[in-house]
Design an enzyme around this catalytic site. Sequence first.
Site, PDB file in Angstrom:
ATOM      1  N   ASP A 119       1.070  -1.173  -0.351  1.00  0.00           N
ATOM      2  CA  ASP A 119      -0.189  -0.088  -0.173  1.00  0.00           C
ATOM      3  C   ASP A 119       0.825   0.953  -0.289  1.00  0.00           C
ATOM      4  O   ASP A 119       2.020   1.393   0.805  1.00  0.00           O
ATOM      5  CB  ASP A 119      -0.228   0.364   0.807  1.00  0.00           C
ATOM      6  N   ASN A 121      -0.357   4.781  -0.419  1.00  0.00           N
ATOM      7  CA  ASN A 121      -1.036   5.489  -0.060  1.00  0.00           C
ATOM      8  C   ASN A 121      -2.012   5.660   1.485  1.00  0.00           C
ATOM      9  O   ASN A 121      -2.983   6.577   1.376  1.00  0.00           O
ATOM     10  CB  ASN A 121      -2.041   5.943  -1.145  1.00  0.00           C
ATOM     11  N   ASP A 123      -4.581   3.914   2.787  1.00  0.00           N
ATOM     12  CA  ASP A 123      -5.388   2.926   3.080  1.00  0.00           C
ATOM     13  C   ASP A 123      -5.517   2.280   3.338  1.00  0.00           C
ATOM     14  O   ASP A 123      -6.983   1.518   2.898  1.00  0.00           O
ATOM     15  CB  ASP A 123      -6.734   3.710   1.727  1.00  0.00           C
ATOM     16  N   ASP A 127      -1.460  -1.650  -3.844  1.00  0.00           N
ATOM     17  CA  ASP A 127      -1.864  -0.583  -5.511  1.00  0.00           C
ATOM     18  C   ASP A 127      -1.395  -0.401  -6.267  1.00  0.00           C
ATOM     19  O   ASP A 127       0.116  -0.850  -6.021  1.00  0.00           O
ATOM     20  CB  ASP A 127      -1.714   0.945  -4.702  1.00  0.00           C
ATOM     21  N   ASP A 297      -8.403 -16.929 -17.021  1.00  0.00           N
ATOM     22  CA  ASP A 297      -9.162 -16.905 -16.048  1.00  0.00           C
ATOM     23  C   ASP A 297     -10.404 -17.620 -16.409  1.00  0.00           C
ATOM     24  O   ASP A 297     -11.188 -17.960 -16.982  1.00  0.00           O
ATOM     25  CB  ASP A 297      -9.603 -15.737 -15.409  1.00  0.00           C
ATOM     26  N   GLU A 351      -6.213 -21.024 -16.803  1.00  0.00           N
ATOM     27  CA  GLU A 351      -6.457 -21.280 -15.953  1.00  0.00           C
ATOM     28  C   GLU A 351      -7.479 -22.691 -15.972  1.00  0.00           C
ATOM     29  O   GLU A 351      -8.958 -21.978 -16.603  1.00  0.00           O
ATOM     30  CB  GLU A 351      -6.908 -20.541 -14.788  1.00  0.00           C
TER      31      GLU A 351
HETATM   32  O1  TEU Z   1     -10.406 -19.214 -10.155  1.00  0.00           O
HETATM   33  C1  TEU Z   1     -11.405 -20.751 -10.671  1.00  0.00           C
HETATM   34  C2  TEU Z   1     -11.286 -21.152  -9.072  1.00  0.00           C
HETATM   35  O2  TEU Z   1     -12.633 -22.179 -10.430  1.00  0.00           O
HETATM   36  C3  TEU Z   1     -11.303 -22.205  -8.550  1.00  0.00           C
HETATM   37  O3  TEU Z   1      -9.581 -22.359  -7.674  1.00  0.00           O
HETATM   38  C4  TEU Z   1     -11.901 -21.555  -6.630  1.00  0.00           C
HETATM   39  O4  TEU Z   1     -10.800 -20.806  -6.703  1.00  0.00           O
HETATM   40  C5  TEU Z   1     -12.589 -22.474  -6.601  1.00  0.00           C
HETATM   41  O5  TEU Z   1     -13.343 -23.208  -7.121  1.00  0.00           O
HETATM   42  C6  TEU Z   1     -13.036 -20.782  -5.507  1.00  0.00           C
HETATM   43  O6  TEU Z   1     -13.362 -22.498  -4.124  1.00  0.00           O
HETATM   44  C7  TEU Z   1     -10.418 -18.177 -10.425  1.00  0.00           C
HETATM   45  C8  TEU Z   1      -9.876 -16.917 -10.150  1.00  0.00           C
HETATM   46  O7  TEU Z   1      -8.819 -17.602  -9.888  1.00  0.00           O
HETATM   47  C9  TEU Z   1     -10.984 -16.859  -9.234  1.00  0.00           C
HETATM   48  O8  TEU Z   1      -9.462 -15.744  -7.547  1.00  0.00           O
HETATM   49  C10 TEU Z   1     -11.286 -16.404  -8.834  1.00  0.00           C
HETATM   50  O9  TEU Z   1     -12.692 -16.504  -8.013  1.00  0.00           O
HETATM   51  C11 TEU Z   1     -12.762 -17.586 -10.153  1.00  0.00           C
HETATM   52  O10 TEU Z   1     -12.003 -17.787 -11.472  1.00  0.00           O
HETATM   53  C12 TEU Z   1     -13.119 -16.553 -10.354  1.00  0.00           C
HETATM   54  O11 TEU Z   1     -13.151 -15.428 -11.443  1.00  0.00           O
HETATM   55 CA    CA Z   2      -3.630   1.890  -1.224  1.00  0.00          CA
END
Ligand code: TEU
Ligand code: CA
Length: 650
Positions: A119, A121, A123, A127, A297, A351
């Site tokens: 952080d 600043n 808060d 960041d 993701d 992922e």
């Molecule tokens: O995570 C995808 C995911 O399916 C799992 O690893 C998830 O964290 C788990 O099922 C939760 O219990 C990705 C991201 O890395 C995660 O941080 C997000 O919450 C999720 O997608 C949704 O965008």
């Molecule tokens: Ca901050």
Amino acid sequence: MGEFLVLQNYAHESARFAMHRWWEYAKSNNPRSLAKGCSMAGVQKIPGVIKDQPVIITRLALFILFGIGLMGVSSATDGAGPAVGPQNASAPAGTINGYQPKWWKEAIVYQIYPRSFKDSNGDGIGDLQGIISKLDYIQGLGVNVVWLCPHYDSPNADNGYDIRNYRKVMTEFGTMADFDELLKAIKQRHMKLVLDLVVNHTSDEHAWFVESRKSKDSPYRDYYIWRPAKDGQPPNNWTSFFSGSAWKLDPTTGEYYLHLFAEKQPDLNWDNPKVRSEVYDLMKFWLDKGVDGFRMDVIPFISKREGLPDLPPEYMSQPQYFYAMGPHLHEYLQEMDREVLSKYDMMTVGEAFGVTLEQTPSLVDERRSELNMIFNFDAVRLNRNGDEWRDWTLPELKAIYTQQSQALDVHSWNTIFLSNHDNPRVVSAFGNDSPAYRVASAKALATMVLTLKGTPFIYQGDELGMTNYPFTSIDQCDDIAVKNAWQALVVTKKVSPEVFMANVRKVSRDNSRTPMQWDNSPNGGFTTAPKAWLAVNPNFLEINANQELSDPNSVYHYFAQMAALREKTPAFVYGDYTDLDPANPKIFAYTRAIGAEKYLVVLNFSTDAVTYKLPGSIKAGELLISNLGKTTERGDTLHLRGWEARIYKF
Ligand code: TEU
Ligand code: CA
């Protein structure tokens, strides 16, 4: 025909991506310029290890026997045929041990969760300026790529994984000027920046969804997945990863929308070509700024099953395997490659929650033009039964790495990771975080992650051996996954609070999201605010970056030494992987080798002292690194202390 090349002893060890520069030379395929590239980057031709000779002879014989027709088959084997292990692969010009060299194969990636990094600043929230102030610290580790978790405008229902505006920086994190400054400062340090691409869903506050929910004839209606009720119930039995139904009834139109994650994360409809083209545009927006790639993701979820059929009972506990790999996934990824990825020198890592190892080559085989790499969850979730902790064993972990090395041929590339922002701390989950073994086991795990076969991903704080947090009450938790699960399980009296919190201490995502521990000042130097957004682990007085930077025996400095060793040792990147002793419950011993360049990694995954006789005729030679101090021990029998890690030449 191809020559077998091995890179040795870089002239300039500090030079990042030396192999990548060499590859730029090699690409021309001109023997003279190749030779020039070789001498510049320290490439040597090793006599006697031209491995492709038998393959060439076999092909010649086939050619003579069956005529020109079979030549087609032979070259099809190069192009799209069945898997060929690296050991058997021919080595076309410009390859290393059969692999096309790429900067992202050689890189070490460092993952930043911006909210918890630093952080600037006061808060209480990390960041972008905070990250900028710590770039020398990151560079000092010897990593090459930074992966930044979502930094986009978001109402933070899921800490940035619910995006409201893809072209705006989250106000708490700073401005676009701060982002540009961060990117520039990363490049100045010869590192690269990879962003998080979250396009399976948006926030319900994204302008598309705001419009979409207004009426059934909105031009944005088809940007999301809307269905009428079925017999007064949700359209199907799909469940959300954050508890409950994956459908939410929206009163304005009386229809349900799909959300595989939180209610505030409606799933985009990728079958709509407009959605896809919007995504490609926003990707180009960031790539044109100069970012070097994306971590995507839950990308295997973007194509939904035809007709949205009910989850069969056998998938109820693991719906990810039903949601992933939908019918149009390959088509959409190949379109993305044509429209965006192929136009940039970039890396992608998907992922791949819900993707099996057998399915992996269909996403990452380089001849398919989809993704460069994926995250396979087998290792990181070995300690889980659904969402519950389970005790794992070393032979199980070793079996996963062997299976991965066998399932992926020279055309597919792997990733190695044991932690991230969704999982507990690596030293707590896979090592031993007691005071006696925390440092040794964190170093042993770093030794492993940096020498297994695949691009290593390191999560912030693991380089300090940061540990899980001693959560005692649900009020200390932030994660929507945990809060929803508390409602679904504890409030309904299905699980006792004690059992629930014991599991939270082992596996909760908040364990890795507590702020970075920079020094021994209040809040570990993360913020000057009286309170950080999530409490700092009370062990910051002993475990913090300042202390580790001043201690030559710290996890941080060991990590940097390991990174330097990897940087100058191509076998740790491209070498064959062999587990020497798969059944041993305490010792993980494996080799990485390219031809005559052979390395032996021996890790004691127990607190016991172990006298270990190396299998077969293997003898430890020169010691390259050890986590418990120098030893003169060599030969076929090693006396290892608890959590000792050593790397030898042999
Ligand atoms: O995570 C995808 C995911 O399916 C799992 O690893 C998830 O964290 C788990 O099922 C939760 O219990 C990705 C991201 O890395 C995660 O941080 C997000 O919450 C999720 O997608 C949704 O965008
Ligand atoms: Ca901050």
